[in-house]
Design a protein around this motif. Structure first.
Motif, PDB file in Angstrom:
ATOM      1  N   UNK A   1       0.837  -1.200   0.000  1.00 17.06           N
ATOM      2  CA  UNK A   1       0.000   0.000   0.000  1.00 17.06           C
ATOM      3  C   UNK A   1       0.868   1.244   0.000  1.00 17.06           C
ATOM      4  N   UNK A   2       1.922   1.222   0.802  1.00 17.61           N
ATOM      5  CA  UNK A   2       2.819   2.373   0.891  1.00 17.61           C
ATOM      6  C   UNK A   2       3.488   2.623  -0.462  1.00 17.61           C
ATOM      7  N   UNK A   3       3.843   1.564  -1.157  1.00 17.64           N
ATOM      8  CA  UNK A   3       4.491   1.716  -2.467  1.00 17.64           C
ATOM      9  C   UNK A   3       3.578   2.420  -3.456  1.00 17.64           C
ATOM     10  N   UNK A   4       2.287   2.197  -3.384  1.00 18.25           N
ATOM     11  CA  UNK A   4       1.342   2.791  -4.331  1.00 18.25           C
ATOM     12  C   UNK A   4       0.892   4.193  -3.922  1.00 18.25           C
ATOM     13  N   UNK A   5       1.313   4.645  -2.731  1.00 18.57           N
ATOM     14  CA  UNK A   5       0.824   5.919  -2.208  1.00 18.57           C
ATOM     15  C   UNK A   5       1.745   7.054  -2.625  1.00 18.57           C
ATOM     16  N   UNK A   6       1.145   8.225  -2.856  1.00 15.00           N
ATOM     17  CA  UNK A   6       1.893   9.439  -3.132  1.00 15.00           C
ATOM     18  C   UNK A   6       1.536  10.479  -2.075  1.00 15.00           C
ATOM     19  N   UNK A   7       2.332  11.516  -1.906  1.00 11.84           N
ATOM     20  CA  UNK A   7       2.058  12.494  -0.840  1.00 11.84           C
ATOM     21  C   UNK A   7       0.629  13.009  -0.909  1.00 11.84           C
ATOM     22  N   UNK A   8      -0.013  13.035   0.264  1.00 17.78           N
ATOM     23  CA  UNK A   8      -1.422  13.421   0.332  1.00 17.78           C
ATOM     24  C   UNK A   8      -1.572  14.733   1.083  1.00 17.78           C
ATOM     25  N   UNK A   9      -1.524  14.676   2.432  1.00 14.74           N
ATOM     26  CA  UNK A   9      -1.636  15.892   3.217  1.00 14.74           C
ATOM     27  C   UNK A   9      -0.445  16.801   3.018  1.00 14.74           C
ATOM     28  N   UNK A  10      -0.554  18.036   3.493  1.00 13.56           N
ATOM     29  CA  UNK A  10       0.484  19.031   3.285  1.00 13.56           C
ATOM     30  C   UNK A  10       1.741  18.733   4.090  1.00 13.56           C
ATOM     31  N   UNK A  11       1.692  17.796   5.030  1.00 14.15           N
ATOM     32  CA  UNK A  11       2.887  17.436   5.789  1.00 14.15           C
ATOM     33  C   UNK A  11       3.236  15.960   5.612  1.00 14.15           C
ATOM     34  N   UNK A  12       2.690  15.325   4.576  1.00 12.95           N
ATOM     35  CA  UNK A  12       2.804  13.875   4.465  1.00 12.95           C
ATOM     36  C   UNK A  12       4.206  13.421   4.075  1.00 12.95           C
ATOM     37  N   UNK A  13       4.740  12.474   4.841  1.00 13.58           N
ATOM     38  CA  UNK A  13       5.919  11.710   4.422  1.00 13.58           C
ATOM     39  C   UNK A  13       5.560  10.230   4.326  1.00 13.58           C
ATOM     40  N   UNK A  14       4.274   9.937   4.443  1.00 15.84           N
ATOM     41  CA  UNK A  14       3.796   8.559   4.462  1.00 15.84           C
ATOM     42  C   UNK A  14       3.533   8.090   3.027  1.00 15.84           C
ATOM     43  N   UNK A  15       4.606   8.026   2.253  1.00 20.30           N
ATOM     44  CA  UNK A  15       4.536   7.575   0.869  1.00 20.30           C
ATOM     45  C   UNK A  15       5.869   6.920   0.541  1.00 20.30           C
ATOM     46  N   UNK A  16       5.923   6.226  -0.571  1.00 21.43           N
ATOM     47  CA  UNK A  16       7.184   5.618  -0.984  1.00 21.43           C
ATOM     48  C   UNK A  16       7.137   5.398  -2.487  1.00 21.43           C
ATOM     49  N   UNK A  17       8.125   5.936  -3.177  1.00 24.93           N
ATOM     50  CA  UNK A  17       8.229   5.788  -4.620  1.00 24.93           C
ATOM     51  C   UNK A  17       9.295   4.728  -4.899  1.00 24.93           C
ATOM     52  N   UNK A  18       8.898   3.644  -5.508  1.00 22.13           N
ATOM     53  CA  UNK A  18       9.825   2.574  -5.833  1.00 22.13           C
ATOM     54  C   UNK A  18       9.730   2.308  -7.324  1.00 22.13           C
TER      55      UNK A  18
END
Length: 339
Positions: free
Chosen positions: A255-272
């Motif tokens: 799920x994290x791999x498919x996520x991109x930055x959402x909120x204005x303070x988000x670091x809960x994403x991962x680009x692979x």
């Protein structure tokens, strides 16, 4: 755009390494980073993590300074409210002298109650204290109330704020913003104006949550396991001391791999992905902002020395050339303000 790598020195039990070996390998990795042509090395700070997260970033950068000659050395970040301004000013000056003027001092407010308890600091005032540390460090250097002075006439101070309110605070201080998210450019610019600073002095940069591979599907099972360790460690330790947060739930790396930055303070994403795919993300993420430096994980928790060295080479050889083609937007170009 300059490109660097980032260390936190975590040592989880699942892949436990001798700490002497782990830390002993760091200076050699710094030499390799410089040899590969990367632009910067960044380290960070936390306390009391069960995976032995790095607690002394400026100390570690002293070792990097002694083994390198060209790369910039940055803290991303020192948790400034845990330390007196004079202590930070002195330690930073020594690292700057050891490195011949290559320090970038990133300051962050922190967020973990156990760390503030450990240092007898006030969590509730951390943002104001963090801003004050930047002001006071500048005063101590300019007045020579602490000695020796840094090698650089003006050591870059980067304020480690990830959202729009913090970006505005960084602007009012007239310091750089340690966020590569272009959405923070406008509040940062407004803060600079409010603080009486010329917006043309703006600089942004920071960490990108990404990992490159020439064959993502082949490498994902390995990266997935270490990414899960990293994300779960942050979630577990980030909840300590907060009684009003929901219980810790393990993250799903897919799920994290498919996520991109959402909120204005988000670091809960991962680009692979491939170097081209990660470069495209960075281009979009930073577009329109004066972002001139980014850095990526040198290692995910538990990776062995050969894996770390291979990743450093991949970032330098495959990713950095693509990112160096990206020109940071200037204040004149993005906001229509004449320099």
């Amino acid at each position: 755009m300059d490109v660097g790598v980032y260390f936190d020195m975590r040592n989880p039990m699942k892949w436990r390494r001798d700490p002497v070996e782990l830390y002993g390998a760091f200076p050699e990795l710094c030499e390799e980073i410089e040899h590969q042509g990367l632009d910067s090395i960044w380290v960070t700070e936390h306390h009391g993590f069960s995976d032995d997260y790095l607690p002394a970033p400026l100390t570690l950068l002293g070792a990097a300074a002694a083994r390198t000659r060209r790369v910039r050395l940055g803290t991303g970040v020192v948790v400034a409210p845990l330390h007196e301004a004079a202590e930070l000013a002195e330690q930073a000056a020594v690292v700057d002298l050891l490195s011949g003027g290559r320090l970038d001092l990133g300051l962050g407010a922190g967020y973990r109650p156990p760390e503030f308890d450990l240092y007898h600091a006030d969590l509730g005032t951390r943002y104001g204290v963090n801003d004050d540390r930047a002001r006071r460090i500048r005063e101590l250097w300019s007045s020579r109330a602490v000695t020796p002075s840094p090698a650089q006439p003006r050591v870059p101070i980067w304020m480690g704020y990830l959202g729009p309110k913090g970006a505005r605070r960084a602007g009012r201080l007239g310091e750089f913003l340690l966020s590569p998210d272009a959405r923070n450019w406008e509040p940062y610019r407004l803060g600079l104006i409010e603080g009486g600073h010329d917006p043309s002095i703006a600089r942004m940069g920071g960490g990108i949550q990404a990992w490159i591979s020439d064959d993502p599907e082949r490498d994902w099972p390995i990266v997935r396991e270490h990414l899960a360790e990293q994300a779960n460690s942050y979630r577990l330790h980030g909840r300590m001391g907060y009684s009003d947060l929901p219980p810790y739930k393990p993250v799903d790396p897919d799920v994290l791999r498919d996520r991109r930055p959402r909120g204005r303070t988000s670091t809960d994403y991962f680009v692979f992905g491939t170097a081209a795919e990660v470069a495209e993300f960075v281009r979009d993420f930073t577009a329109g902002a004066p972002v001139d430096t980014v850095y990526f994980w040198a290692a995910l928790p538990g990776m062995q020395a050969d894996q770390v060295a291979a990743n450093i080479r991949a970032v330098a050889t495959d990713l950095a050339p693509l990112l160096r083609e990206i020109k940071p937007s200037t204040e004149h170009e993005t906001a229509g303000v004449t320099r």
